[in-house]
Design a protein around this motif. Structure first.
Motif, PDB file in Angstrom:
ATOM      1  N   ALA A   1      31.148  22.673  -3.239  1.00 59.22           N
ATOM      2  CA  ALA A   1      31.845  23.446  -4.272  1.00 59.22           C
ATOM      3  C   ALA A   1      31.910  22.693  -5.595  1.00 59.22           C
ATOM      4  CB  ALA A   1      33.259  23.780  -3.784  1.00 59.22           C
TER       5      ALA A   1
ATOM      6  N   VAL B   1      33.538  28.379 -10.785  1.00 60.86           N
ATOM      7  CA  VAL B   1      34.577  29.406 -10.886  1.00 60.86           C
ATOM      8  C   VAL B   1      35.739  28.877 -11.733  1.00 60.86           C
ATOM      9  CG1 VAL B   1      36.023  31.032  -9.611  1.00 60.86           C
ATOM     10  CG2 VAL B   1      33.880  30.245  -8.611  1.00 60.86           C
ATOM     11  N   ASN B   2      35.991  27.554 -11.654  1.00 58.54           N
ATOM     12  CA  ASN B   2      36.993  26.941 -12.538  1.00 58.54           C
ATOM     13  C   ASN B   2      36.645  27.199 -13.997  1.00 58.54           C
ATOM     14  OD1 ASN B   2      38.240  25.899 -10.294  1.00 58.54           O
ATOM     15  ND2 ASN B   2      37.817  23.758 -10.737  1.00 58.54           N
TER      16      ASN B   2
ATOM     17  N   TYR C   1      40.055  24.529  -5.818  1.00 54.91           N
ATOM     18  CA  TYR C   1      39.212  25.186  -6.818  1.00 54.91           C
ATOM     19  C   TYR C   1      39.684  26.620  -7.048  1.00 54.91           C
ATOM     20  CZ  TYR C   1      36.071  21.282  -5.908  1.00 54.91           C
ATOM     21  OH  TYR C   1      35.542  20.029  -5.764  1.00 54.91           O
ATOM     22  N   THR C   2      39.313  27.184  -8.203  1.00 56.60           N
ATOM     23  CA  THR C   2      39.659  28.567  -8.488  1.00 56.60           C
ATOM     24  C   THR C   2      38.872  29.500  -7.580  1.00 56.60           C
ATOM     25  OG1 THR C   2      40.100  28.041 -10.800  1.00 56.60           O
ATOM     26  CG2 THR C   2      39.714  30.338 -10.278  1.00 56.60           C
ATOM     27  N   LEU C   3      39.561  30.498  -7.038  1.00 58.39           N
ATOM     28  CA  LEU C   3      38.950  31.476  -6.149  1.00 58.39           C
ATOM     29  C   LEU C   3      38.638  32.747  -6.927  1.00 58.39           C
ATOM     30  CD1 LEU C   3      38.242  32.560  -3.257  1.00 58.39           C
ATOM     31  CD2 LEU C   3      40.633  33.308  -3.113  1.00 58.39           C
ATOM     32  N   TYR C   4      37.431  33.251  -6.748  1.00 54.40           N
ATOM     33  CA  TYR C   4      37.055  34.502  -7.409  1.00 54.40           C
ATOM     34  C   TYR C   4      37.631  35.654  -6.583  1.00 54.40           C
ATOM     35  CZ  TYR C   4      34.284  37.785 -10.138  1.00 54.40           C
ATOM     36  OH  TYR C   4      33.890  38.801 -10.989  1.00 54.40           O
ATOM     37  N   ASP C   5      38.731  36.226  -7.074  1.00 59.37           N
ATOM     38  CA  ASP C   5      39.439  37.273  -6.343  1.00 59.37           C
ATOM     39  C   ASP C   5      39.436  38.580  -7.134  1.00 59.37           C
ATOM     40  OD1 ASP C   5      41.148  36.658  -8.399  1.00 59.37           O
ATOM     41  OD2 ASP C   5      42.831  36.039  -7.132  1.00 59.37           O
TER      42      ASP C   5
ATOM     43  N   THR D   1      44.119  32.250  -8.726  1.00 60.45           N
ATOM     44  CA  THR D   1      44.346  31.846  -7.334  1.00 60.45           C
ATOM     45  C   THR D   1      43.480  30.631  -7.005  1.00 60.45           C
ATOM     46  OG1 THR D   1      44.757  34.149  -6.720  1.00 60.45           O
ATOM     47  CG2 THR D   1      44.276  32.613  -4.926  1.00 60.45           C
ATOM     48  N   LYS D   2      44.034  29.713  -6.219  1.00 63.64           N
ATOM     49  CA  LYS D   2      43.313  28.487  -5.848  1.00 63.64           C
ATOM     50  C   LYS D   2      42.942  28.488  -4.362  1.00 63.64           C
ATOM     51  CE  LYS D   2      43.555  26.154  -9.785  1.00 63.64           C
ATOM     52  NZ  LYS D   2      42.371  25.611 -10.482  1.00 63.64           N
ATOM     53  N   LYS D   3      41.813  27.824  -4.055  1.00 65.03           N
ATOM     54  CA  LYS D   3      41.394  27.603  -2.673  1.00 65.03           C
ATOM     55  C   LYS D   3      40.691  26.259  -2.586  1.00 65.03           C
ATOM     56  CE  LYS D   3      38.671  29.464   1.160  1.00 65.03           C
ATOM     57  NZ  LYS D   3      37.832  30.586   1.658  1.00 65.03           N
TER      58      LYS D   3
ATOM     59  N   TYR E   1      34.347  30.147  -4.458  1.00 71.31           N
ATOM     60  CA  TYR E   1      35.195  29.214  -5.193  1.00 71.31           C
ATOM     61  C   TYR E   1      34.397  27.953  -5.488  1.00 71.31           C
ATOM     62  CZ  TYR E   1      35.724  26.981  -0.608  1.00 71.31           C
ATOM     63  OH  TYR E   1      35.478  26.374   0.601  1.00 71.31           O
TER      64      TYR E   1
END
Length: 298
Positions: free
Chosen positions: A131, A150-151, A174-178, A169-171, A146
């Protein structure tokens, strides 16, 4: 097997042993050497065969001293190959240099390969990215992905007024593409004249990085509006005030890049609306004031 055949084989074995001797007394020094005594009925035939073997293999001097013929010559030739004319030195040098060079080259090649690729079933393959390895544009970004790319995407969407920072949102750090990011991307794609797919391909990522935020159709209420703010949301505010009957004086309105600027004239019109609708008179389009404006009926 006939007796004569057995005797011949014994003679050959004896000759082979004798070829390893360097002196006529070797047999006397080694009691384990086999002895051979022909029988009377075939001694002449065996003797003839032994004579031929001795002639080809063993040389007997007048004093009775024995030495190898073929073996000695072969040994001398072999020694000459290594020592004559610097042969041994040359061969050793060649072996050392070529072997060392080959080993070093192979070792270097293996080391280089192992640092940039992995071996699967004897074949080299490009290692799988983590990632952290992705840059924006390296891959198509869609729901559930993520990583570092994505960040970067989230930062751009926030700076271009398509995404609120508190909705990220984080995962796994890292930033999650939601769904929130997908909606923001669709909004941007519509503004940029692209197909609103909600996924981020290379075309979308390049367009977003070069996007002028003054062209963003920012929804009213998305951000805080203060003195000097300009954009689509300010133009929307002016339209709502006008529709509610509290239009700012047109001659005093200001525009930048085609969008209205929130100046003192717009603030005064907003205060009048708040006062007549029993809202706190601040001259700032807060959430309560915006909700009232959007749902206002004369």
């Amino acid at each position: 097997m006939s007796k004569i055949t057995k005797k011949i084989l014994k003679s050959i074995l004896l000759s082979s042993v004798m070829s390893l001797m360097h002196s006529s007394d070797a047999k006397a020094q080694n009691p384990f050497l086999p002895s051979f005594e022909p029988e009377d009925d075939d001694s002449d035939q065996v003797g003839e065969i032994k004579h031929r073997i001795y002639k080809n293999v063993v040389k007997i001097s007048p004093t009775g001293r024995m030495s190898m013929v073929n073996g000695h010559r072969s040994h001398s030739s072999h020694r000459s190959h290594y020592s004559g004319g610097g042969g041994h030195s040359s061969h050793s040098s060649h072996y050392s240099s070529s072997h060392t060079s080959h080993y070093s080259s192979s070792s270097s090649s293996r080391s280089s390969s192992s640092s940039s690729s992995s071996r699967i079933n004897g074949l080299y393959s490009v290692p799988t990215k983590t990632a952290a390895d992705y840059s924006l544009g390296d891959r198509t970004i869609k729901s559930g992905i993520y990583g570092a790319d994505v960040n970067k995407l989230a930062e751009l969407l926030v700076s271009k007024y398509y995404l609120k920072r508190n909705s990220v949102t984080k995962k796994s750090g890292y930033t999650l593409y939601d769904a929130n990011m997908s909606a923001a991307i669709k909004h941007f794609q519509r503004d940029a004249g692209l197909t609103p797919s909600g996924t981020v391909d290379n075309t979308t990522s390049i367009a977003l990085q070069t996007w002028d935020e003054s062209k963003t159709t920012i929804d009213l209420g998305f951000r805080d509006i203060t003195e000097g703010t300009t954009g689509y949301d300010v133009s929307q505010l002016v339209k709502l005030l006008t529709a509610a009957g509290y239009a700012p004086e047109s001659s005093k309105l200001e525009y930048k890049s085609g969008n209205a600027v929130f100046n003192s004239e717009v603030a005064m019109a907003l205060k009048m609306f708040q006062a007549y609708n029993q809202l706190e008179v601040t001259g700032i389009p807060d959430t309560q004031t915006i909700t009232k404006l959007k749902n206002f009926k004369k």
